[in-house]
Enzyme design. Sequence first.
Site, PDB file in Angstrom:
ATOM      1  N   TYR A 155      -1.707   4.351  -5.144  1.00  0.00           N
ATOM      2  CA  TYR A 155      -2.400   5.536  -5.660  1.00  0.00           C
ATOM      3  C   TYR A 155      -1.402   6.556  -6.165  1.00  0.00           C
ATOM      4  O   TYR A 155      -0.213   6.418  -5.940  1.00  0.00           O
ATOM      5  CB  TYR A 155      -3.281   6.159  -4.562  1.00  0.00           C
ATOM      6  CG  TYR A 155      -2.665   6.084  -3.177  1.00  0.00           C
ATOM      7  CD1 TYR A 155      -1.716   7.017  -2.775  1.00  0.00           C
ATOM      8  CD2 TYR A 155      -3.023   5.050  -2.290  1.00  0.00           C
ATOM      9  CE1 TYR A 155      -1.166   6.940  -1.505  1.00  0.00           C
ATOM     10  CE2 TYR A 155      -2.473   4.981  -1.013  1.00  0.00           C
ATOM     11  CZ  TYR A 155      -1.550   5.914  -0.638  1.00  0.00           C
ATOM     12  OH  TYR A 155      -0.981   5.832   0.615  1.00  0.00           O
ATOM     13  N   GLU A 210      -2.779  -1.998  -2.984  1.00  0.00           N
ATOM     14  CA  GLU A 210      -3.586  -0.783  -3.026  1.00  0.00           C
ATOM     15  C   GLU A 210      -2.620   0.380  -3.177  1.00  0.00           C
ATOM     16  O   GLU A 210      -1.991   0.792  -2.200  1.00  0.00           O
ATOM     17  CB  GLU A 210      -4.381  -0.663  -1.718  1.00  0.00           C
ATOM     18  CG  GLU A 210      -5.740  -0.025  -1.902  1.00  0.00           C
ATOM     19  CD  GLU A 210      -6.614  -0.249  -0.683  1.00  0.00           C
ATOM     20  OE1 GLU A 210      -7.365  -1.240  -0.687  1.00  0.00           O
ATOM     21  OE2 GLU A 210      -6.531   0.549   0.263  1.00  0.00           O
ATOM     22  N   CYS A 250       0.846  -1.198   0.000  1.00  0.00           N
ATOM     23  CA  CYS A 250       0.000   0.000   0.000  1.00  0.00           C
ATOM     24  C   CYS A 250       0.880   1.247   0.000  1.00  0.00           C
ATOM     25  O   CYS A 250       1.835   1.342   0.773  1.00  0.00           O
ATOM     26  CB  CYS A 250      -0.915   0.000   1.226  1.00  0.00           C
ATOM     27  SG  CYS A 250      -2.146   1.321   1.193  1.00  0.00           S
TER      28      CYS A 250
END
Length: 412
Positions: free
Chosen positions: A412, A410, A370
Site C-alpha cells: 500500500y 499486499e 506485505c
Amino acid sequence: MNAPAEHDLARQHLIDPEICIRCNTCEEMCPVDAITHDSMNYVVKFDVCNWCNACIGPCPTGAIDNARNVARDRAYSLEEQLDWDVLPDETELDAIDVSGQEASLPAEVREITEIATAGQGGRAMAPWSAAHPYVNLYTVDNPVEATVTGNYRLTAPDASSDIHHIVLDFGATPFPVLEGQSLGIIPPGTDARGKAHLLRMYSIASPREGERPQYNNVALTVKRVKEDHDGQPALGVASNYLCDLKKGDKVKVTGPYGATFLMPNHPGASLMMICTGTGSAPMRAMTERRRRRRELKEGGELLLFFGARAPEELPYFGPLQKLPADFIDMNLAFSRQPGQAKQYVQDLIRERADKVVDMLKDDNCYIYICGLKGMEAGVLDAFRDICRAHGEDWEQLQPQLLAKARFHVETY
Ligand code: A2P
C-alpha cells in the site's frame, strides 16, 4: 424500463468504494490508463477500459472485480462513480449475458490481455490447503459493533513512528477470521463534504482462534498517519481515531475481507514472510498460529524478513526476540541505525540467497509480501537476481508460483 437490444449493452467495469483501500495498485497496473481517482474514490473510465484484466489479480481486496451491464450510451460517468459510497444495485440488465464482448476486442488488446493475465498466473487464488474464509459478513450499512479491550503503543516512546496494538472484542456476535484477512473500520463523523467517513481497512494481526485464545476478539497493528505516501501532511482520520481509543470504546467494524492472502494448513507447509512496518500484522497472525500449535509439529519452516527504521520502531520487536531460532529464521533489516549502512529487506534476501532460492523452488513453501508499495519492486529485483545467480529463471518461476497460489502480495 425496457431492456435495450442486446447489442446496445456493455459490461461496465466498476470499483466497489466500500472495500477499496485506495492503494493505487489498479491504477499502476492498468496498461491503458483507464483508472483514475480523486481524494475519495478510485474509478474506471468506461470508454478507455478494454477489459484486459491486468488490474484484477493484484487488487488486494477484490474491490476492482466488479461490473454492471449498462446501455452503452448510459454508462456511469466518472463524476457519478467519484460520488459513490456503495456500488449501484444490480438491475435486470445484469441478467443478460454480454460475455461475448471480449471476442470483438482488437488484436493488440487481446495481446495485452494474454501478457497481463499470464504474468499474474490468472486470477489470484488461496493456497490449496487454506481454510475457507468468511467474507463481507458486515457492511457499511450493517456494521458490527466491537468493544476496545486493549490499546497500547508498540513502538518506543521516543520512536518517530507511533504504532499501536489494538484489541477489539465482538462479544457474542460472530466475526470469524483467518490469518491474512482484513477488516474495515468506520470512523465516526463526517468529512469536509459532510459525508460519512469512508471505511479504512486493516490487516488482522491475531490468529483465527482470537488474540486471546478462545475469545471472540482480534488484534490490529495501526500506525498513526501524519503524512501521505508523498510525504505531504495527511489527516489520518481512521488511524488517529483508532490510536486514541480507550478501553470500553465502541467501534463500527465491517468485513472480514480477503479470500486469497491466506496461510496453508497442510502439514509441512513452509512460509516465507517479507514485510515492512505495519505490514507485519498478517505475519504476526500467521506466526502466532504456528507458535500456539508448535507442539503439534505440523508446520514446515518459517523464514521472516522484516524491515523497520530501527529496533525501537519495529512493532513486536520484544516478542519476536523471544522466539527460538529453531522456530523462526528471523532476518531484521534496519534502515536508520546511527553509524550503520541503510539496510532493506531486499538486501537481506540477497544475503540469504541460497536459502531463499531453495524455498522458492519448494512446492510446499508459500511466500507473503506485505507493507510499503516501494518494497515490492526491490524484492522482485532481488528474487530475479538471486534466481539468475543460481541458474533459475524468475520470469518462468513467478507464473508457476502464482498458478500454485504460492505467491501473495499486499502492499500500500
Ligand atoms: P526508510 O528508512 O528508507 O524509510 P516506515 O517506517 O516508513 O513504515 O518504513 C518501514 C521500513 O521500510 C523502513 O525501514 C523504510 O526505510 C523501509 N523502506 C522504505 N522504502 C523501502 C523500499 N523501497 N524497499 C524496502 N524497504 C523500504
